[in-house]
Design a protein around this motif. Structure first.
Motif, PDB file in Angstrom:
ATOM      1  N   LEU A 196       0.826  -1.207   0.000  1.00  0.00           N
ATOM      2  CA  LEU A 196       0.000   0.000   0.000  1.00  0.00           C
ATOM      3  C   LEU A 196       0.865   1.263   0.000  1.00  0.00           C
ATOM      4  O   LEU A 196       0.553   2.241  -0.671  1.00  0.00           O
ATOM      5  CB  LEU A 196      -0.933  -0.003   1.216  1.00  0.00           C
ATOM      6  N   SER A 197       1.944   1.216   0.756  1.00  0.00           N
ATOM      7  CA  SER A 197       2.858   2.351   0.815  1.00  0.00           C
ATOM      8  C   SER A 197       3.422   2.665  -0.563  1.00  0.00           C
ATOM      9  O   SER A 197       3.465   3.826  -0.998  1.00  0.00           O
ATOM     10  CB  SER A 197       3.999   2.046   1.796  1.00  0.00           C
ATOM     11  N   GLU A 198       3.840   1.624  -1.277  1.00  0.00           N
ATOM     12  CA  GLU A 198       4.429   1.823  -2.603  1.00  0.00           C
ATOM     13  C   GLU A 198       3.370   2.256  -3.618  1.00  0.00           C
ATOM     14  O   GLU A 198       3.627   3.112  -4.474  1.00  0.00           O
ATOM     15  CB  GLU A 198       5.100   0.523  -3.061  1.00  0.00           C
ATOM     16  N   ALA A 199       2.166   1.676  -3.530  1.00  0.00           N
ATOM     17  CA  ALA A 199       1.122   1.982  -4.507  1.00  0.00           C
ATOM     18  C   ALA A 199       0.602   3.408  -4.381  1.00  0.00           C
ATOM     19  O   ALA A 199       0.262   4.048  -5.378  1.00  0.00           O
ATOM     20  CB  ALA A 199      -0.035   0.998  -4.357  1.00  0.00           C
ATOM     21  N   TYR A 200       0.542   3.920  -3.135  1.00  0.00           N
ATOM     22  CA  TYR A 200      -0.070   5.228  -2.907  1.00  0.00           C
ATOM     23  C   TYR A 200       0.940   6.335  -2.618  1.00  0.00           C
ATOM     24  O   TYR A 200       0.569   7.483  -2.428  1.00  0.00           O
ATOM     25  CB  TYR A 200      -1.102   5.132  -1.779  1.00  0.00           C
ATOM     26  N   GLY A 201       2.222   5.952  -2.559  1.00  0.00           N
ATOM     27  CA  GLY A 201       3.243   6.971  -2.368  1.00  0.00           C
ATOM     28  C   GLY A 201       3.216   7.633  -1.016  1.00  0.00           C
ATOM     29  O   GLY A 201       3.502   8.824  -0.890  1.00  0.00           O
ATOM     30  N   VAL A 202       2.835   6.868   0.030  1.00  0.00           N
ATOM     31  CA  VAL A 202       2.843   7.408   1.393  1.00  0.00           C
ATOM     32  C   VAL A 202       3.703   6.501   2.266  1.00  0.00           C
ATOM     33  O   VAL A 202       3.970   5.349   1.917  1.00  0.00           O
ATOM     34  CB  VAL A 202       1.416   7.500   1.987  1.00  0.00           C
ATOM     35  N   SER A 203       4.132   7.022   3.383  1.00  0.00           N
ATOM     36  CA  SER A 203       4.989   6.238   4.268  1.00  0.00           C
ATOM     37  C   SER A 203       4.217   5.095   4.912  1.00  0.00           C
ATOM     38  O   SER A 203       2.994   5.142   5.032  1.00  0.00           O
ATOM     39  CB  SER A 203       5.565   7.131   5.367  1.00  0.00           C
ATOM     40  N   ARG A 204       4.950   4.062   5.332  1.00  0.00           N
ATOM     41  CA  ARG A 204       4.303   2.939   5.998  1.00  0.00           C
ATOM     42  C   ARG A 204       3.666   3.381   7.311  1.00  0.00           C
ATOM     43  O   ARG A 204       2.656   2.812   7.737  1.00  0.00           O
ATOM     44  CB  ARG A 204       5.318   1.809   6.226  1.00  0.00           C
ATOM     45  N   LYS A 246       2.099   6.182   7.826  1.00  0.00           N
ATOM     46  CA  LYS A 246       0.784   6.749   7.496  1.00  0.00           C
ATOM     47  C   LYS A 246      -0.193   5.651   7.105  1.00  0.00           C
ATOM     48  O   LYS A 246      -1.374   5.705   7.455  1.00  0.00           O
ATOM     49  CB  LYS A 246       0.921   7.771   6.376  1.00  0.00           C
ATOM     50  N   VAL A 247       0.302   4.641   6.377  1.00  0.00           N
ATOM     51  CA  VAL A 247      -0.558   3.494   6.044  1.00  0.00           C
ATOM     52  C   VAL A 247      -1.041   2.831   7.322  1.00  0.00           C
ATOM     53  O   VAL A 247      -2.227   2.506   7.473  1.00  0.00           O
ATOM     54  CB  VAL A 247       0.200   2.473   5.172  1.00  0.00           C
ATOM     55  N   ARG A 248      -0.130   2.639   8.259  1.00  0.00           N
ATOM     56  CA  ARG A 248      -0.473   1.979   9.526  1.00  0.00           C
ATOM     57  C   ARG A 248      -1.504   2.794  10.298  1.00  0.00           C
ATOM     58  O   ARG A 248      -2.427   2.237  10.886  1.00  0.00           O
ATOM     59  CB  ARG A 248       0.798   1.793  10.357  1.00  0.00           C
ATOM     60  N   ARG A 249      -1.355   4.105  10.271  1.00  0.00           N
ATOM     61  CA  ARG A 249      -2.307   4.970  10.976  1.00  0.00           C
ATOM     62  C   ARG A 249      -3.714   4.823  10.390  1.00  0.00           C
ATOM     63  O   ARG A 249      -4.705   4.751  11.120  1.00  0.00           O
ATOM     64  CB  ARG A 249      -1.845   6.422  10.864  1.00  0.00           C
ATOM     65  N   GLN A 269      -7.124   3.074  12.199  1.00  0.00           N
ATOM     66  CA  GLN A 269      -8.429   3.720  12.340  1.00  0.00           C
ATOM     67  C   GLN A 269      -9.552   2.769  11.926  1.00  0.00           C
ATOM     68  O   GLN A 269     -10.552   2.630  12.633  1.00  0.00           O
ATOM     69  CB  GLN A 269      -8.485   4.979  11.493  1.00  0.00           C
ATOM     70  N   PHE A 270      -9.386   2.087  10.799  1.00  0.00           N
ATOM     71  CA  PHE A 270     -10.406   1.133  10.354  1.00  0.00           C
ATOM     72  C   PHE A 270     -10.521  -0.037  11.335  1.00  0.00           C
ATOM     73  O   PHE A 270     -11.614  -0.572  11.547  1.00  0.00           O
ATOM     74  CB  PHE A 270     -10.088   0.617   8.946  1.00  0.00           C
ATOM     75  N   GLU A 271      -9.397  -0.399  11.955  1.00  0.00           N
ATOM     76  CA  GLU A 271      -9.451  -1.471  12.952  1.00  0.00           C
ATOM     77  C   GLU A 271     -10.217  -1.019  14.186  1.00  0.00           C
ATOM     78  O   GLU A 271     -11.027  -1.789  14.747  1.00  0.00           O
ATOM     79  CB  GLU A 271      -8.036  -1.907  13.341  1.00  0.00           C
ATOM     80  N   ARG A 272     -10.008   0.225  14.629  1.00  0.00           N
ATOM     81  CA  ARG A 272     -10.742   0.736  15.788  1.00  0.00           C
ATOM     82  C   ARG A 272     -12.246   0.780  15.512  1.00  0.00           C
ATOM     83  O   ARG A 272     -13.051   0.632  16.432  1.00  0.00           O
ATOM     84  CB  ARG A 272     -10.242   2.137  16.168  1.00  0.00           C
ATOM     85  N   GLU A 273     -12.597   0.981  14.265  1.00  0.00           N
ATOM     86  CA  GLU A 273     -14.014   0.994  13.887  1.00  0.00           C
ATOM     87  C   GLU A 273     -14.587  -0.422  13.794  1.00  0.00           C
ATOM     88  O   GLU A 273     -15.793  -0.592  13.595  1.00  0.00           O
ATOM     89  CB  GLU A 273     -14.188   1.703  12.543  1.00  0.00           C
ATOM     90  N   ASN A 306      -7.657  14.588  13.035  1.00  0.00           N
ATOM     91  CA  ASN A 306      -8.436  14.037  14.138  1.00  0.00           C
ATOM     92  C   ASN A 306      -9.239  12.869  13.561  1.00  0.00           C
ATOM     93  O   ASN A 306     -10.155  13.073  12.763  1.00  0.00           O
ATOM     94  CB  ASN A 306      -9.366  15.104  14.728  1.00  0.00           C
ATOM     95  N   ASP A 307      -8.877  11.655  13.943  1.00  0.00           N
ATOM     96  CA  ASP A 307      -9.467  10.463  13.337  1.00  0.00           C
ATOM     97  C   ASP A 307     -10.970  10.362  13.564  1.00  0.00           C
ATOM     98  O   ASP A 307     -11.710   9.913  12.686  1.00  0.00           O
ATOM     99  CB  ASP A 307      -8.787   9.193  13.874  1.00  0.00           C
ATOM    100  N   TYR A 308     -11.435  10.780  14.734  1.00  0.00           N
ATOM    101  CA  TYR A 308     -12.870  10.646  15.002  1.00  0.00           C
ATOM    102  C   TYR A 308     -13.671  11.646  14.181  1.00  0.00           C
ATOM    103  O   TYR A 308     -14.750  11.332  13.680  1.00  0.00           O
ATOM    104  CB  TYR A 308     -13.163  10.817  16.497  1.00  0.00           C
ATOM    105  N   LEU A 309     -13.145  12.850  14.025  1.00  0.00           N
ATOM    106  CA  LEU A 309     -13.799  13.818  13.151  1.00  0.00           C
ATOM    107  C   LEU A 309     -13.846  13.303  11.713  1.00  0.00           C
ATOM    108  O   LEU A 309     -14.837  13.496  11.002  1.00  0.00           O
ATOM    109  CB  LEU A 309     -13.054  15.156  13.188  1.00  0.00           C
TER     110      LEU A 309
END
Length: 228
Positions: free
Chosen positions: A44-52, A54-57, A61-65, A157-160
Motif C-alpha cells: 500500500l505504501s508503494e502503490a499510494y506513495g505514502v509512508s508505511r 501513514k498506512v499503519r495509521r 483507524q479502520f481497525e478501531r471501527e 483528528n481520526d474521530y472527526l
C-alpha cells in the motif's frame, strides 16, 4: 477465504486521502467481503506513495471501527460489516444535515491552522483550481467531496474524519445527488469554487477566524440552495 485484494493496487496514486477513500469504497460497496485479505503495508505504501507509518495509521483507524482485523504474522482481513452507513441515509433531512455540518466544519479551522502541513494546504489549493476548471457538474461534485474531506483530514483528528465520512456517504447517495443537482448550476458552481478559494486563502495565511467565517459563509450558501 477470499484471495488478497490486490485489485486496488495499480499505478501509484497520490496520497493518504486516496488510500483512505479507496479502502472505504471497497468496504462500503461490498467489493471486499468478510475474510478478504488486504494488501500488505509495504504494498500500500508503494502503490499510494505514502509512508508505511501513514498506512499503519489509516489501517489502525479502520481497525478501531471494527471493520478490519490485524494479526501479526497473518495479515489484515475484512471483518463482518455490522452496520452500513447507507442505512442512515433515508432518515437524514437536508436541514438536519446542514445543521450538523454548520456545527462541525467551521470548528475545523482552528485544528487545520495548527496542524496542517504545507503540502496539505497546497493540496487544498490544487483541489480548488481543479474545481474552477471542472467542465461537468459530476466532476465538480467529486472535487467538492474531495475538498471537504481534505479539509477534515488536514485537521488530523481520526474521530472527526469518521464523522465526516458518514456525512459524505449521505451526500453521495442517489437521493442527495438528485437534490443537489436541482439547486446547482454553472453560476452556483463558480460561486462555490470562489468560496472554497476564500477558505483556502485564510488557511494558508494561518488565520483561523477568517477561515471559520469563510466556511460558515460557504455552508450557509449551500444550505440556502439545497433547502428551498
Amino acid at each position: 477465504m477470499d484471495t488478497p485484494a490486490n485489485n486496488m493496487i495499480g499505478a501509484p496514486q497520490a496520497g493518504e486521502e486516496r488510500l483512505r477513500d479507496d479502502i472505504e469504497d471497497n468496504l462500503r460497496s461490498g467489493e471486499w467481503r468478510e475474510g478478504t485479505k488486504l494488501p500488505t503495508e509495504r504494498a500500500l505504501s508503494e502503490a499510494y506513495g505514502v509512508s508505511r507509518a501513514k498506512v499503519r495509521r489509516i489501517l489502525n483507524q479502520f481497525e478501531r471501527e471494527g471493520r478490519i482485523s490485524r494479526t501479526v504474522g497473518s495479515g489484515t482481513f475484512v471483518t463482518k460489516q455490522s452496520h452500513s452507513i447507507s442505512e442512515d441515509i433515508e432518515v437524514v433531512s437536508p436541514q438536519e444535515l446542514m445543521e450538523v455540518r454548520l456545527l462541525i466544519e467551521p470548528q475545523l479551522a482552528d485544528l487545520i491552522v495548527k496542524r496542517a502541513s504545507i503540502s496539505e494546504l497546497a493540496h487544498l489549493k490544487e483541489l480548488v483550481e481543479l474545481g474552477k476548471r471542472a467542465t461537468t457538474m459530476s466532476d465538480f461534485e467529486e472535487l467538492d467531496h474531495r475538498f471537504h474531506m481534505a479539509l477534515t483530514l488536514a485537521a488530523k483528528n481520526d474521530y472527526l474524519a469518521l464523522i465526516m465520512r458518514r456525512i459524505q456517504a449521505v451526500r453521495e447517495s442517489p437521493e442527495w445527488i438528485s437534490m443537489r443537482r436541482r439547486g446547482l448550476n454553472s453560476d452556483r458552481q463558480k460561486a462555490y469554487a470562489a468560496e472554497h478559494e476564500e477558505i483556502v486563502k485564510a488557511l494558508r495565511a494561518r488565520d483561523a477566524d477568517a477561515a471559520r467565517s469563510a466556511i460558515v459563509k460557504h455552508l450557509s450558501s449551500v444550505g440556502q440552495n439545497v433547502i428551498q
